[in-house]
Design an enzyme around this catalytic site. Structure first.
Site, PDB file in Angstrom:
ATOM      1  N   GLY A 253       0.759  -1.246   0.000  1.00  0.00           N
ATOM      2  CA  GLY A 253       0.000   0.000   0.000  1.00  0.00           C
ATOM      3  C   GLY A 253       0.781   1.282   0.000  1.00  0.00           C
ATOM      4  N   GLU A 288       3.868  -6.731   1.801  1.00  0.00           N
ATOM      5  CA  GLU A 288       3.465  -7.123   0.439  1.00  0.00           C
ATOM      6  C   GLU A 288       3.517  -5.927  -0.508  1.00  0.00           C
ATOM      7  OE1 GLU A 288      -0.547  -8.460   1.008  1.00  0.00           O
ATOM      8  OE2 GLU A 288       0.058 -10.350   1.934  1.00  0.00           O
ATOM      9  N   ARG A 291       3.476  -1.618  -5.748  1.00  0.00           N
ATOM     10  CA  ARG A 291       3.809  -0.360  -6.408  1.00  0.00           C
ATOM     11  C   ARG A 291       5.184   0.167  -5.989  1.00  0.00           C
ATOM     12  NH1 ARG A 291      -0.410   2.894  -8.102  1.00  0.00           N
ATOM     13  NH2 ARG A 291      -1.722   1.867  -6.563  1.00  0.00           N
ATOM     14  N   ARG A 328      -4.402   3.150 -16.221  1.00  0.00           N
ATOM     15  CA  ARG A 328      -4.550   3.863 -14.951  1.00  0.00           C
ATOM     16  C   ARG A 328      -5.160   5.264 -15.090  1.00  0.00           C
ATOM     17  NH1 ARG A 328      -1.095   5.053 -11.732  1.00  0.00           N
ATOM     18  NH2 ARG A 328      -2.230   4.364  -9.892  1.00  0.00           N
ATOM     19  N   CYS A 358     -10.999   4.233 -29.697  1.00  0.00           N
ATOM     20  CA  CYS A 358     -12.208   4.982 -30.029  1.00  0.00           C
ATOM     21  C   CYS A 358     -13.115   5.226 -28.845  1.00  0.00           C
ATOM     22  CB  CYS A 358     -12.946   4.251 -31.138  1.00  0.00           C
ATOM     23  SG  CYS A 358     -11.973   4.334 -32.629  1.00  0.00           S
ATOM     24  N   TYR A 387       1.192  -1.999 -12.251  1.00  0.00           N
ATOM     25  CA  TYR A 387      -0.191  -1.901 -12.734  1.00  0.00           C
ATOM     26  C   TYR A 387      -0.265  -1.254 -14.117  1.00  0.00           C
ATOM     27  CZ  TYR A 387      -0.708  -2.816  -7.769  1.00  0.00           C
ATOM     28  OH  TYR A 387      -0.604  -3.362  -6.511  1.00  0.00           O
TER      29      TYR A 387
HETATM   30  N1  LLP Z   1      -1.498  -6.995  -0.865  1.00  0.00           N
HETATM   31  C1  LLP Z   1      -2.788  -7.091  -1.209  1.00  0.00           C
HETATM   32  C2  LLP Z   1      -3.648  -8.048  -0.511  1.00  0.00           C
HETATM   33  C3  LLP Z   1      -3.304  -6.271  -2.241  1.00  0.00           C
HETATM   34  O1  LLP Z   1      -4.576  -6.372  -2.577  1.00  0.00           O
HETATM   35  C4  LLP Z   1      -2.444  -5.363  -2.908  1.00  0.00           C
HETATM   36  C5  LLP Z   1      -2.937  -4.517  -3.991  1.00  0.00           C
HETATM   37  C6  LLP Z   1      -1.096  -5.326  -2.518  1.00  0.00           C
HETATM   38  C7  LLP Z   1      -0.662  -6.140  -1.485  1.00  0.00           C
HETATM   39  C8  LLP Z   1      -0.099  -4.405  -3.163  1.00  0.00           C
HETATM   40  O2  LLP Z   1      -0.421  -3.071  -2.955  1.00  0.00           O
HETATM   41  P1  LLP Z   1       0.605  -1.923  -3.375  1.00  0.00           P
HETATM   42  O3  LLP Z   1       1.825  -2.062  -2.513  1.00  0.00           O
HETATM   43  O4  LLP Z   1       0.931  -2.093  -4.806  1.00  0.00           O
HETATM   44  O5  LLP Z   1      -0.132  -0.659  -3.115  1.00  0.00           O
HETATM   45  N2  LLP Z   1      -4.485  -1.278 -10.041  1.00  0.00           N
HETATM   46  C9  LLP Z   1      -4.393  -0.272  -9.009  1.00  0.00           C
HETATM   47  C10 LLP Z   1      -3.831  -0.812  -7.714  1.00  0.00           C
HETATM   48  C11 LLP Z   1      -4.604  -1.975  -7.152  1.00  0.00           C
HETATM   49  C12 LLP Z   1      -4.002  -2.537  -5.908  1.00  0.00           C
HETATM   50  C13 LLP Z   1      -4.686  -3.798  -5.506  1.00  0.00           C
HETATM   51  N3  LLP Z   1      -4.150  -4.453  -4.375  1.00  0.00           N
HETATM   52  C14 LLP Z   1      -3.587   0.902  -9.533  1.00  0.00           C
HETATM   53  O6  LLP Z   1      -3.149   0.873 -10.674  1.00  0.00           O
HETATM   54  O7  LLP Z   1      -3.428   1.894  -8.839  1.00  0.00           O
END
Ligand code: LLP
Length: 433
Positions: A253, A288, A291, A328, A358, A387
């Site tokens: 996150g 986890e 990004r 995005r 389109c 992403y």
């Molecule tokens: N762990 C779990 C259970 C998750 O659902 C996610 C992301 C992560 C870890 C990794 O989160 P991060 O560190 O990447 O914030 N497609 C969207 C982002 C969707 C994230 C979904 N879950 C975007 O392009 O912003």
């Protein structure tokens, strides 16, 4: 922090010119920097290792959903990185690049029986259970697998964590907030406590801890800290009830600076905060990050098709990349910095940056101040390594963008652009046609 810099007047990925990559792989193409991936993992690893007292031997499990290209995963696997997965396909990708089951976490709100069975058979580190209904199915699947286990094919009892929804949502957009009360993920605190007790009473699952992930692109540590405090309190209560809790999965996150400014908390500050909250609890933490690891390690390279200067005064920069390649901006109104590969002289003018698809949603930016670009110029969308390619499609029958990995002076096409023949070969025409 990343390794995409100007050298001799041309933007490079590490030691390789993006002009070279465009020549060899065509456009649109995603280009990733291995050194950037390594740096991000290294910063997190270092921060975790500095807080072993509070976080144990913390697992860094890359969220495979952010970038699941096998070469990207292999780069991280070589460093000892684990994987956070949300489907059988992602587990298979992690295994395929040599990430051992013991470093693979399986999360997700809707795992099928077949996927649960696969995860158990592969001996993943832990399955994050997100609902009462899922716990029931997991117990049933685990119990039936044991009946078919043999001495040569033993089946272990799966370790599980209960995913808590702490009613603390956070993140860069409503569509990527996961910890809010109404969001579909996890169970409320009370229910999580009850599920933990129920799981403890079953011989078919071994509850080892709690998990939580409240959202993505979070640029302020306070909601994360509040969520970690909930996990701490629950751990203490569960232990007081006689349960064993040895692991806390803190999710991902943490946001990244998409605007070029350094406003986001550093990995070190983030991990130090977690260590402060969990100090003295004697658990093993897992992170986890998706990004944080991959976003700034990738760019989307594209070529200007033309500039449409309309008589009503609007100026459209039409690129050969579109919403099908990088979704995005269309989906989350996300901002991606756009840079020319060769800096262009001249005063910046407002442009609407669009692709050829389109629909009006295929707009990357409105009124973006850009220097006077012209047909044929190369540009890159920055921070597109997470992403980006994973969310692409072939909408408008546009071949998927190629992907290239750069490592120092080396580069390799790690996903070639499919040919039209390859695309059509996946669609056998019904025999009566
Ligand atoms: N762990 C779990 C259970 C998750 O659902 C996610 C992301 C992560 C870890 C990794 O989160 P991060 O560190 O990447 O914030 N497609 C969207 C982002 C969707 C994230 C979904 N879950 C975007 O392009 O912003």
């Amino acid at each position: 922090m990343h390794y995409f810099d100007l050298k001799d007047g041309v933007l490079h990925a590490e030691g390789v010119s993006l002009e070279t990559l465009a020549q060899e792989a065509g456009t649109p193409t995603y280009a990733y920097s291995a050194a950037t991936l390594r740096r991000h993992y290294g910063l997190l690893r270092e921060a975790c290792d500095a807080h072993k007292g509070a976080l144990g031997d913390a697992l860094i499990a890359f969220a495979v959903k952010a970038n699941s290209n096998l070469s990207v995963l292999a780069t991280l696997a070589k460093l000892g990185c684990g994987a956070d997965t949300v489907s059988e396909g992602e587990i298979r990708r992690a295994l395929a690049v040599g990430i051992p089951g013991e470093r693979i976490i399986f999360s997700g709100v809707g795992k099928t029986d077949a996927e649960l069975a696969f995860a158990i058979e592969q001996g993943v580190r832990q399955i994050n259970v997100e609902s009462s209904a899922e716990l029931d199915r997991l117990i049933a699947v685990s119990s039936s697998l044991k009946q078919v286990a043999t001495a040569s094919r033993p089946i272990g009892t799966p370790n599980i964590a209960i995913r808590v929804n702490p009613k603390i949502g956070a993140g860069g957009h409503a569509k990527i907030t996961t910890g809010g009360a109404g969001d579909k993920f996890g169970v409320p605190v009370e229910e999580a406590m009850a599920l933990y007790a129920r799981a403890s009473a079953s011989p078919h699952v071994t509850p080892v801890g709690l998990a939580c992930h409240i959202g993505s692109q979070i640029t302020d540590l306070s909601p994360l800290e509040a969520a970690f405090r909930v996990l701490r309190q629950m751990t203490e209560e569960l232990r007081a009830q006689g349960h064993s809790v040895t692991r806390l999965d803190l999710g991902g996150g943490l946001g990244v600076p998409y605007y070029g400014e350094a406003a986001t908390p550093s990995p070190a500050e983030y991990v130090a905060m977690a260590a402060r909250v969990l100090d003295g609890l004697n658990v093993e933490a897992a992170f986890e990050p998706g990004r944080l690891m991959a976003a700034n390690a990738g760019v989307l390279l594209s070529r200007v098709i033309q500039v449409n200067e309309r008589t009503d005064g609007r100026r459209f920069l039409v690129l050969d990349a579109a919403m099908n390649d990088l979704m995005r901006p269309a989906l989350y109104d996300a901002f991606h910095d756009l840079k020319p590969v060769r800096p262009v002289a001249g005063a910046a003018l407002p442009h609407d940056v669009v692709g050829p698809v389109c629909e009006t949603g295929d707009t990357f930016a409105r009124d973006r101040d850009l220097p006077p670009l012209k047909a044929g110029d190369l540009v890159v969308f920055m921070s597109a390594g997470a992403y980006g390619a994973v969310m692409s499609s072939e909408y408008n029958t546009r071949p998927l963008a190629a992907e290239v990995l750069v490592d120092g002076d080396r580069h390799a096409v790690i996903r070639p652009r499919p040919t039209y023949d390859e695309m059509f070969a996946r669609e056998p025409v019904a025999d009566w046609l």
